[in-house]
Motif scaffolding. Sequence first.
Motif, short mmCIF file in Angstrom:
data_model
loop_
_atom_site.label_atom_id
_atom_site.label_comp_id
_atom_site.label_asym_id
_atom_site.label_seq_id
_atom_site.Cartn_x
_atom_site.Cartn_y
_atom_site.Cartn_z
N ARG A 100 54.99 57.26 71.13
CA ARG A 100 55.68 57.38 69.85
C ARG A 100 55.36 56.24 68.90
N ALA A 101 54.93 55.10 69.41
CA ALA A 101 54.62 53.95 68.54
C ALA A 101 53.67 53.00 69.25
N LEU A 102 52.83 52.36 68.46
CA LEU A 102 51.92 51.32 68.93
C LEU A 102 52.04 50.13 68.00
N SER A 103 51.79 48.94 68.52
CA SER A 103 51.83 47.76 67.67
C SER A 103 50.75 47.90 66.59
N PRO A 104 50.95 47.28 65.43
CA PRO A 104 49.96 47.40 64.33
C PRO A 104 48.55 47.02 64.74
N SER A 105 48.38 46.00 65.58
CA SER A 105 47.03 45.58 65.96
C SER A 105 46.34 46.64 66.81
N VAL A 106 47.09 47.29 67.71
CA VAL A 106 46.50 48.34 68.54
C VAL A 106 46.18 49.57 67.68
N ALA A 107 47.11 49.95 66.81
CA ALA A 107 46.88 51.09 65.92
C ALA A 107 45.65 50.85 65.05
N HIS A 108 45.48 49.63 64.56
CA HIS A 108 44.31 49.30 63.73
C HIS A 108 43.02 49.42 64.55
N ALA A 109 43.03 48.94 65.78
CA ALA A 109 41.85 49.02 66.63
C ALA A 109 41.48 50.48 66.90
N LEU A 110 42.48 51.33 67.12
CA LEU A 110 42.21 52.73 67.42
C LEU A 110 41.62 53.48 66.22
N ARG A 111 41.97 53.06 65.01
CA ARG A 111 41.37 53.71 63.82
C ARG A 111 39.85 53.57 63.85
N ALA A 112 39.36 52.45 64.38
CA ALA A 112 37.92 52.23 64.47
C ALA A 112 37.33 52.81 65.75
N LEU A 113 38.01 52.65 66.87
CA LEU A 113 37.47 53.04 68.17
C LEU A 113 37.67 54.51 68.52
N ALA A 114 38.76 55.09 68.03
CA ALA A 114 39.11 56.48 68.41
C ALA A 114 39.81 57.17 67.24
N PRO A 115 39.09 57.41 66.14
CA PRO A 115 39.74 57.95 64.94
C PRO A 115 40.35 59.34 65.12
N ARG A 116 39.94 60.08 66.14
CA ARG A 116 40.53 61.40 66.37
C ARG A 116 41.82 61.32 67.19
N PHE A 117 42.23 60.11 67.55
CA PHE A 117 43.49 59.87 68.25
C PHE A 117 44.40 59.18 67.26
N ARG A 118 45.42 59.89 66.79
CA ARG A 118 46.24 59.38 65.68
C ARG A 118 47.62 60.02 65.70
N PRO A 119 48.56 59.48 64.92
CA PRO A 119 49.89 60.08 64.86
C PRO A 119 49.85 61.51 64.31
N ASN A 120 50.63 62.37 64.93
CA ASN A 120 50.71 63.77 64.52
C ASN A 120 52.05 63.99 63.81
N PRO A 121 52.04 64.17 62.49
CA PRO A 121 53.31 64.34 61.77
C PRO A 121 54.09 65.58 62.21
N GLU A 122 53.40 66.57 62.73
CA GLU A 122 54.09 67.79 63.17
C GLU A 122 54.81 67.59 64.51
N ARG A 123 54.54 66.46 65.17
CA ARG A 123 55.23 66.15 66.43
C ARG A 123 55.98 64.82 66.31
N GLY A 124 56.57 64.60 65.14
CA GLY A 124 57.38 63.41 64.93
C GLY A 124 56.60 62.12 64.96
N GLY A 125 55.30 62.17 64.64
CA GLY A 125 54.48 60.97 64.65
C GLY A 125 53.93 60.59 66.01
N GLN A 126 54.13 61.43 67.02
CA GLN A 126 53.59 61.13 68.35
C GLN A 126 52.07 61.06 68.28
N TRP A 127 51.50 60.07 68.94
CA TRP A 127 50.05 59.92 68.95
C TRP A 127 49.43 61.08 69.70
#
Length: 201
Positions: A100-127
């Motif tokens: 349901r949540a990741l620290s900002p530094s981890v979320a930032h790293a994933l935007r570069a390393l795994a851009p297809r893994f992201r929060p899903n607004p249709e599932r309450g923001g679950q990654w």
Amino acid sequence: METQELGANAAGGPDGEPFNLRASSYFLLQAEHCCTACGQASRVYALAVPPGHESTEADLDLDDIDADSPGLDAQAFRDWLFSPARWQAIDGPAMISSIRALSPSVAHALRALAPRFRPNPERGGQWSNFCEHCDAPIWDGALFPTPGQAFCPRDAEAASHIAARPVDAPFEAYFGMCWTDSYRNKWPLFSRMGYDCAEDE
């Protein structure tokens, strides 16, 4: 001995609740999954942590009372039930899902390393993973729990197709599901990460 499964009452989770897992490093796992929406193979990602990570979701020892004890009295039970979350070090590795949540530094790293893994607004923001071809969301239940799925390899040969990238940076998350080494069907995955599991003697 009695135990308690805590909810995340231990900042960063949904509705401002704190994170319930932290580690000094983590793994980004990558596997392949056939998208049910378009039928094409897509890369999918998961997160795991090494032994020594800490969680507020671990079973807590309440008492070392003998089997004939009537248990905690009403006030002691209430104090236990509503006590603040306690961090506990976990001896084995773990993979998490329903994030349901990741620290900002981890979320930032994933935007570069795994851009297809992201929060899903249709599932309450679950990654969630999203297909790299049609952008359809891929349900966690299709990736984690059952042997033969992307992050539940049946054996070492199947696990060899999973990339396990160590990330030497602090990790914090709020998870809903945690797959530890108490799940035998995760042993090939943890072995791929470099951690061999065995029965307790």
